[in-house]
Design an enzyme around this catalytic site. Sequence first.
Site, PDB file in Angstrom:
ATOM      1  N   ASP A   1       0.878  -1.168   0.000  1.00  0.00           N
ATOM      2  CA  ASP A   1       0.000   0.000   0.000  1.00  0.00           C
ATOM      3  C   ASP A   1       0.918   1.221   0.000  1.00  0.00           C
ATOM      4  O   ASP A   1       2.133   1.115   0.209  1.00  0.00           O
ATOM      5  CB  ASP A   1      -0.959  -0.014   1.200  1.00  0.00           C
ATOM      6  CG  ASP A   1      -2.163   0.911   0.954  1.00  0.00           C
ATOM      7  OD1 ASP A   1      -2.090   1.779   0.059  1.00  0.00           O
ATOM      8  OD2 ASP A   1      -3.186   0.772   1.657  1.00  0.00           O
TER       9      ASP A   1
HETATM   10  C1  BGC Z   1      -5.029   3.265   0.009  1.00  0.00           C
HETATM   11  C2  BGC Z   1      -5.072   2.256  -1.107  1.00  0.00           C
HETATM   12  C3  BGC Z   1      -4.952   2.965  -2.436  1.00  0.00           C
HETATM   13  C4  BGC Z   1      -3.673   3.770  -2.435  1.00  0.00           C
HETATM   14  C5  BGC Z   1      -3.423   4.512  -3.745  1.00  0.00           C
HETATM   15  C6  BGC Z   1      -3.845   4.204  -0.103  1.00  0.00           C
HETATM   16  O1  BGC Z   1      -4.002   5.256   0.791  1.00  0.00           O
HETATM   17  O2  BGC Z   1      -5.019   2.608   1.256  1.00  0.00           O
HETATM   18  O3  BGC Z   1      -6.275   1.534  -1.043  1.00  0.00           O
HETATM   19  O4  BGC Z   1      -5.008   2.058  -3.485  1.00  0.00           O
HETATM   20  O5  BGC Z   1      -3.724   4.717  -1.396  1.00  0.00           O
HETATM   21  O6  BGC Z   1      -4.305   5.555  -3.887  1.00  0.00           O
END
Ligand code: BGC
Length: 858
Positions: free
Chosen positions: A265
């Site tokens: 993530d």
């Molecule tokens: C989220 C993810 C997301 C990523 C990219 C993170 O803050 O937890 O689910 O895909 O950002 O935007």
Amino acid sequence: MNSQQNSSTQSIASSRLARLLTALLAVALAQPMVALAQAPVADSPNLEAKAHAWLEKLTLEQKVELVGGVEGMFTNAQPAIGLPRLKMSDASVGVRTWGPTTAYAGGAALAATWDTDFARRLGESLGKDARARNVNFLLGPGVNIARSPISGRNFEYLSEDPYLNSTLVVPFIQGVQSQGVIATVKHYALNDQEYNRHNVSSDADERTMREIYLPAFEAAVSQGHVDAVMNSYNLINGVHATQNEFLNLKVLKGEWGFQGILMSDWDATYSTVGAANNGLDLEMPSPRFMNPPALLAAIKDGSVKESTIDDKLLRIFRTVLRYGFLDRPQFDPSNSTYSVAGRAVALQGALESITLLKNEGRLLPLDAAKIKTIAVIGPNAWPAVPGGGGSSEAQAFEPVSTVTGIANFLGPNVHVLYARGLPEMTDVFSHTRWDGTVNVATYPSKDLTGTPESTTSNAIADYKNEWDGPADKTPRSIRYTTAYKAEKAGKYLVLAAVSGNDDFALRVDGKLLESPPHIEGQAPQFWTLDLAAGQTIHLVADYLPGFAGVRMGLGIAYQPDLVSEEAKQFAAIADAVVVAVGFNDTTESEGLDRTFALPWGQDALIEAAAKANPHTIVTLTGGGGMDTRPWLDKVPALLHVWYPGQEGGTAIAEVLFGKHNPEGKLPVSFDRSWEENPSFSYYYPIKGADNVLHVTETDGKKNDYVIPHVKYEDGLMVGYRYWTTTGKHALYPFGFGLSYTTFSFSNLQAPASAASGSQVTVSFDVTNTGSVSGAEVAQLYVSDPSAKAKRPERELKGFEKVRLAPGETKHVSLTLDTRAFSYWDEGPKKWTIEPGKFVLRVGDSSENTPLNADITLH
Ligand code: BGC
């Protein structure tokens, strides 16, 4: 026509023809030589040889550049092998990252459809939207379990049940990937709350993980053949997901045989060597830890092997080759960025997910012919609330609000009276008349120490991005001291909003008002005070900003005055009232947990409407259950609309007026109170169990992180597993949802005995016994009453959505595989069936299973 005219007409005609031919040629040339599809090809010796050939062309220095992302949403390019950078986008409810898009009813709304065909259709539509935007990776679906109703991202995920999640996620992934777009199942794993999501350790025993929290990921890999997985922020049993050997190496890549790319993530990586050696293939959005200098040093000192990096690259290369990203453009001109076809999918999702929870006296469907005036009131009536907040938030081109949908449906001859009904939050702050002035003491520290600078103000509504300009990072904290005099006796709303990582504490007459803990992000907080006429209260608000700026509001309002007179008047004169309330993208969002109570003022609004008009229908927006106690017995009809996507208003109108018979079924149990939810006592970290994790940053600095431990002591007892095992009843059980027609179940057929490990076929009839067409979700639960192991009383192991005309019967046949009867045996660490008696139950919710049959497995 003279000859001159004639020749000029001819030349216009021939130049038009030439332009047309050129345009046609351009279109023809723009079409690639190969068809622009699509689905990934299977691995083959040839593909493997190509992947290895790429690897051999790269120096070690070039290799290590490929395991970290760039520019927020891209993988890194490698010109040496002609590899372009690959583009990513969030996610489950719309391809959001690159401008306006189609916003669907995804996540929990998708789960409420219980429709596997729709899941595939939604996936395909998202895949097409991605191709229209040149996107290679869709950063969804999210399949974390809805363990607790307050978890801020439930709306993005699916349900509380691993079988329902698994069954929906497979066609969804297949749909996305059939379009030549990589799906990314996330957040692996046990990321079931937003509270302190970067730091908490989700501590669960292996059986709980295997039976509840991992099956949807397993199905995504083993059946959906998903090509990317995203590790979560949190730790699992004390180890960050991005370096968790058990999850990444043993289970995902080992047992499940995952062949794709495991990415982090965004900023969820905490170690170079730990992540590199424990399965992480791609650090996103940029390589803070798995960067070239750190990796080269680790390879040099032997703590990371070059072959480990090679494995990551081969996974990336194989994936690129499977999708043919080098052989075809990712932009596919046969798709649209503004997609009319996508709008139809969005509408279908909204129609199928809206769930009717209460319909006393058959108030619904409303008879459009009898409505002359309808009042549509509430903060969620307009503008539309297509989705919750955070990285999933897709910006729809023209989202249809509830009031717009109803007005469009009823046409010009019906009066539609819209009122927000409640003030905006900032109005509460600016309209509060404090008793005297507000003393504002600004301290030169983060913790209200030192000598403050004092000023006065009439209101507490401070918004300043930096104190004295962008350069000023001096820590400050503020104490606001003031008083409030109640003119009338009654209930008063105290409303506060801070943001970011701010800390905030409010004392009234010296007593601290308790508020739920929020670490990341802050939803507005509110309390109710009972005050006597003329009573003066003294308030001290301590505000400790997380950043070098102020975002702080505080106000008090007499609760009965919150609901506007206009809303009450509209409700009183209308033939029916729709009160549209619930959460939105600021009150239910990634990065914060939400309240179980409805946002401030909404209970009062519902009560006022119900008092003014007996034909009051409440529509609730939200990712799951919320507190309905203050008003549920005062309203005849209740619809849960989830986050219905851009076509929500149209769908709500079609359901209200019976053009569409509601068919949504709850994918989560609805509790009466947060306290009665089985995870309530285990949600926040156990006090005193914190430990400190030492992390060495890549700049060589050592950082100590305090790790709070959330103990999943509710174990397997998530949602309906708890309700049915304890014999207690949820407010609205998992699987429940009303219809404008009625259904009956009959003729259950199942073998009386079978060999353990064989497939068991269960069949039964479903009949539409009412007078309109409708859809029912037949649910099959399995109980294992003779098990020595402690098992939940029943578990969902099959379902089918059946569409039936009035009087029609369909025979439904469901097959139970070995897993349907198994549990995870902690001793030998494997799925096990204990031979003996099992009970098969069929019905329309986890608590209503009119058919049952015993089966003995030997
Ligand atoms: C989220 C993810 C997301 C990523 C990219 C993170 O803050 O937890 O689910 O895909 O950002 O935007």
